[in-house]
Design a protein around this motif. Structure first.
Motif, mmCIF file in Angstrom:
data_model
loop_
_atom_site.group_PDB
_atom_site.id
_atom_site.type_symbol
_atom_site.label_atom_id
_atom_site.label_comp_id
_atom_site.label_asym_id
_atom_site.label_seq_id
_atom_site.Cartn_x
_atom_site.Cartn_y
_atom_site.Cartn_z
ATOM 1 N N HIS A 77 -27.056 64.317 29.925
ATOM 2 C CA HIS A 77 -26.526 64.269 28.569
ATOM 3 C C HIS A 77 -26.094 65.683 28.193
ATOM 4 N N SER A 78 -25.183 65.808 27.285
ATOM 5 C CA SER A 78 -24.582 67.112 27.007
ATOM 6 C C SER A 78 -25.424 68.030 26.126
ATOM 7 N N ARG A 79 -26.420 67.496 25.458
ATOM 8 C CA ARG A 79 -27.226 68.344 24.573
ATOM 9 C C ARG A 79 -28.324 69.062 25.357
ATOM 10 N N GLU A 80 -28.602 70.270 24.966
ATOM 11 C CA GLU A 80 -29.524 71.160 25.672
ATOM 12 C C GLU A 80 -30.917 70.553 25.862
ATOM 13 N N TYR A 81 -31.423 69.865 24.869
ATOM 14 C CA TYR A 81 -32.801 69.389 24.922
ATOM 15 C C TYR A 81 -32.934 67.981 25.485
ATOM 16 N N THR A 82 -31.892 67.484 26.131
ATOM 17 C CA THR A 82 -31.946 66.127 26.690
ATOM 18 C C THR A 82 -31.797 66.122 28.206
ATOM 19 N N PHE A 83 -32.053 67.239 28.845
ATOM 20 C CA PHE A 83 -31.868 67.314 30.291
ATOM 21 C C PHE A 83 -32.898 66.509 31.080
ATOM 22 N N HIS A 84 -33.907 65.971 30.438
ATOM 23 C CA HIS A 84 -34.873 65.110 31.119
ATOM 24 C C HIS A 84 -34.365 63.664 31.208
ATOM 25 N N ARG A 85 -33.133 63.450 30.715
ATOM 26 C CA ARG A 85 -32.500 62.135 30.741
ATOM 27 C C ARG A 85 -31.167 62.260 31.469
ATOM 28 N N VAL A 86 -30.788 61.199 32.199
ATOM 29 C CA VAL A 86 -29.462 61.152 32.822
ATOM 30 C C VAL A 86 -28.785 59.850 32.441
ATOM 31 N N LEU A 87 -27.457 59.879 32.468
ATOM 32 C CA LEU A 87 -26.650 58.727 32.132
ATOM 33 C C LEU A 87 -26.082 58.142 33.416
ATOM 34 N N LEU A 88 -26.365 56.870 33.657
ATOM 35 C CA LEU A 88 -25.919 56.171 34.858
ATOM 36 C C LEU A 88 -24.597 55.475 34.597
ATOM 37 N N GLY A 89 -23.681 55.641 35.508
ATOM 38 C CA GLY A 89 -22.441 54.876 35.520
ATOM 39 C C GLY A 89 -22.316 54.225 36.883
ATOM 40 N N MET A 90 -22.104 52.920 36.908
ATOM 41 C CA MET A 90 -21.991 52.252 38.214
ATOM 42 C C MET A 90 -21.188 50.973 38.089
ATOM 43 N N PHE A 94 -34.427 58.483 43.460
ATOM 44 C CA PHE A 94 -33.935 59.856 43.321
ATOM 45 C C PHE A 94 -34.494 60.505 42.061
ATOM 46 N N CYS A 95 -34.451 59.779 40.947
ATOM 47 C CA CYS A 95 -34.957 60.334 39.681
ATOM 48 C C CYS A 95 -36.460 60.594 39.747
ATOM 49 N N ARG A 96 -37.206 59.702 40.378
ATOM 50 C CA ARG A 96 -38.659 59.898 40.509
ATOM 51 C C ARG A 96 -38.979 61.133 41.328
ATOM 52 N N GLU A 97 -38.172 61.390 42.346
ATOM 53 C CA GLU A 97 -38.407 62.535 43.224
ATOM 54 C C GLU A 97 -37.908 63.846 42.627
ATOM 55 N N THR A 98 -37.153 63.749 41.548
ATOM 56 C CA THR A 98 -36.647 64.928 40.852
ATOM 57 C C THR A 98 -37.546 65.156 39.646
ATOM 58 N N ASP A 99 -38.307 66.223 39.679
ATOM 59 C CA ASP A 99 -39.304 66.473 38.635
ATOM 60 C C ASP A 99 -38.731 66.485 37.224
ATOM 61 N N SER A 100 -37.479 66.852 37.070
ATOM 62 C CA SER A 100 -36.933 67.063 35.730
ATOM 63 C C SER A 100 -36.299 65.812 35.101
ATOM 64 N N ILE A 101 -36.189 64.705 35.837
ATOM 65 C CA ILE A 101 -35.541 63.505 35.296
ATOM 66 C C ILE A 101 -36.593 62.435 35.024
ATOM 67 N N ASP A 102 -36.796 62.129 33.734
ATOM 68 C CA ASP A 102 -37.788 61.133 33.330
ATOM 69 C C ASP A 102 -37.183 59.811 32.871
ATOM 70 N N TRP A 103 -35.920 59.829 32.460
ATOM 71 C CA TRP A 103 -35.299 58.639 31.890
ATOM 72 C C TRP A 103 -33.904 58.427 32.476
ATOM 73 N N LEU A 104 -33.602 57.174 32.744
ATOM 74 C CA LEU A 104 -32.301 56.743 33.235
ATOM 75 C C LEU A 104 -31.676 55.881 32.140
ATOM 76 N N ASP A 105 -30.565 56.335 31.576
ATOM 77 C CA ASP A 105 -29.902 55.648 30.465
ATOM 78 C C ASP A 105 -28.572 55.070 30.931
ATOM 79 N N LEU A 106 -28.077 54.063 30.229
ATOM 80 C CA LEU A 106 -26.752 53.520 30.503
ATOM 81 C C LEU A 106 -26.213 52.815 29.272
ATOM 82 N N ASN A 107 -24.908 52.649 29.259
ATOM 83 C CA ASN A 107 -24.217 51.913 28.209
ATOM 84 C C ASN A 107 -23.363 50.834 28.874
ATOM 85 N N LEU A 108 -23.252 49.686 28.226
ATOM 86 C CA LEU A 108 -22.422 48.619 28.753
ATOM 87 C C LEU A 108 -21.909 47.750 27.620
ATOM 88 N N LEU A 109 -20.848 47.036 27.909
ATOM 89 C CA LEU A 109 -20.303 46.108 26.925
ATOM 90 C C LEU A 109 -21.259 44.929 26.778
#
Length: 101
Positions: free
Chosen positions: A6-19, A41-56
């Motif tokens: 995510h683009s905000r500084e304090y949200t780096f523990h979250r990633v946005l999934l596109g697939m 991959f996210c579990r093995e990466t210490d800094s990623i706690d949340w996987l987010d996505l958006n869909l119709l």
């Protein structure tokens, strides 16, 4: 498939999934495998706690896939898009990738 912070500084523990999975190979378990790989991959990466996505909201096959894989719906933006003159909502979903959160 792609992952973006995510683009905000304090949200780096979250990633946005596109697939996406090509229509010619759907219903073969590829979507589940992709989500399993990215979750690992996210579990093995210490800094990623949340996987987010958006869909119709009208994409029920995708929504059902994500629910099956442990995502939960966080919210809905009603009338987010106008597709062919029809109002379409956008859903936001998330999945915790760590056991401690």
């Amino acid at each position: 498939m792609d992952l973006r912070h995510h683009s905000r500084e304090y949200t780096f523990h979250r990633v946005l999934l596109g697939m996406g999975v090509d229509a010619s190979v759907r219903k073969q378990g590829i979507g589940v495998k992709l989500i399993e790989l990215v979750t690992t991959f996210c579990r093995e990466t210490d800094s990623i706690d949340w996987l987010d996505l958006n869909l119709l909201s009208i994409n029920l096959p995708a929504k059902n896939l994500y629910l099956k894989c442990g995502f939960e719906v966080l919210g809905e933006i009603r009338d987010c898009y106008r597709i062919d003159g029809e109002s379409v909502s956008e859903l936001t979903m998330t999945k915790c990738t760590k056991n401690h959160v």
